[in-house]
Motif scaffolding. Structure first.
Motif, PDB file in Angstrom:
ATOM      1  N   TYR A  19      72.079  34.237  58.801  1.00  0.00           N
ATOM      2  CA  TYR A  19      71.021  33.393  59.362  1.00  0.00           C
ATOM      3  C   TYR A  19      71.528  31.970  59.582  1.00  0.00           C
ATOM      4  O   TYR A  19      71.306  31.364  60.633  1.00  0.00           O
ATOM      5  CB  TYR A  19      69.795  33.390  58.435  1.00  0.00           C
ATOM      6  CG  TYR A  19      68.876  32.213  58.681  1.00  0.00           C
ATOM      7  CD1 TYR A  19      68.017  32.197  59.780  1.00  0.00           C
ATOM      8  CD2 TYR A  19      68.909  31.105  57.834  1.00  0.00           C
ATOM      9  CE1 TYR A  19      67.197  31.094  60.018  1.00  0.00           C
ATOM     10  CE2 TYR A  19      68.099  30.008  58.070  1.00  0.00           C
ATOM     11  CZ  TYR A  19      67.242  30.009  59.160  1.00  0.00           C
ATOM     12  OH  TYR A  19      66.450  28.919  59.397  1.00  0.00           O
ATOM     13  N   ARG A  20      72.204  31.406  58.587  1.00  0.00           N
ATOM     14  CA  ARG A  20      72.699  30.031  58.685  1.00  0.00           C
ATOM     15  C   ARG A  20      73.697  29.878  59.830  1.00  0.00           C
ATOM     16  O   ARG A  20      73.671  28.888  60.553  1.00  0.00           O
ATOM     17  CB  ARG A  20      73.357  29.598  57.376  1.00  0.00           C
ATOM     18  CG  ARG A  20      72.450  29.579  56.178  1.00  0.00           C
ATOM     19  CD  ARG A  20      71.981  28.282  55.745  1.00  0.00           C
ATOM     20  NE  ARG A  20      72.964  27.238  55.584  1.00  0.00           N
ATOM     21  CZ  ARG A  20      72.633  25.998  55.286  1.00  0.00           C
ATOM     22  NH1 ARG A  20      71.367  25.672  55.094  1.00  0.00           N
ATOM     23  NH2 ARG A  20      73.553  25.067  55.166  1.00  0.00           N
ATOM     24  N   TRP A  27      71.296  35.782  54.385  1.00  0.00           N
ATOM     25  CA  TRP A  27      71.058  34.336  54.410  1.00  0.00           C
ATOM     26  C   TRP A  27      72.226  33.620  55.089  1.00  0.00           C
ATOM     27  O   TRP A  27      72.020  32.734  55.924  1.00  0.00           O
ATOM     28  CB  TRP A  27      70.859  33.815  52.983  1.00  0.00           C
ATOM     29  CG  TRP A  27      70.748  32.326  52.895  1.00  0.00           C
ATOM     30  CD1 TRP A  27      69.636  31.568  53.123  1.00  0.00           C
ATOM     31  CD2 TRP A  27      71.793  31.409  52.559  1.00  0.00           C
ATOM     32  NE1 TRP A  27      69.932  30.228  52.952  1.00  0.00           N
ATOM     33  CE2 TRP A  27      71.248  30.109  52.598  1.00  0.00           C
ATOM     34  CE3 TRP A  27      73.138  31.563  52.219  1.00  0.00           C
ATOM     35  CZ2 TRP A  27      72.005  28.978  52.317  1.00  0.00           C
ATOM     36  CZ3 TRP A  27      73.886  30.429  51.949  1.00  0.00           C
ATOM     37  CH2 TRP A  27      73.312  29.162  51.997  1.00  0.00           C
TER      38      TRP A  27
END
Length: 130
Positions: free
Chosen positions: A113-114, A110
């Motif tokens: 991804y950010r 995550w």
């Protein structure tokens, strides 16, 4: 476009260029940490993450009113949320090894991804959502 974003022509170009340079430095440091968090056995130093976070916290006020502001906030929120999630899932490592590994792998993905999403928006000179 967001009403909080000031017209780019109203801000000094040197200021915008400086914010962009600092933003890229921060994104690259975050990317190193994010990639090494996902690859087994290649953990980068937490110092890199702290340096990137300090850059973001110090330069954030200079970015107010520009599209860069959303990037500084995005990186700061990414670090804070991933840190909170790592702390909350740490007991899984103590009680159950596999669920802890899975939780931290998902958090790391995550975070990666950010950072990649932010870098893509930065390359297009676009603000990120609040």
């Amino acid at each position: 476009m967001n009403n909080d974003i000031v017209d780019v022509h109203a801000v000094d170009q040197a200021t915008l260029d400086g914010l962009k340079a600092w933003g890229w430095v921060s994104y690259v440091l975050h990317l190193i940490v994010a990639v090494t968090a996902v690859l087994p056995g290649t953990q980068a130093s937490v110092a890199l993450l702290i340096v990137a976070l300090v850059i973001d916290l110090v330069k954030r006020s200079a970015a107010k009113g520009t599209w860069h502001d959303s990037h500084f906030e995005w990186r700061i929120r990414s670090v804070i949320w991933s840190g909170v999630l790592y702390v909350l899932t740490a007991p899984l490592w103590l009680l159950f090894l596999i669920p802890g590994w899975i939780a931290w792998a998902l958090i790391s993905l995550w975070f990666l991804y950010r950072i990649v999403r932010g870098m893509l928006a930065m390359s297009r000179q676009e603000p990120l959502p609040a």
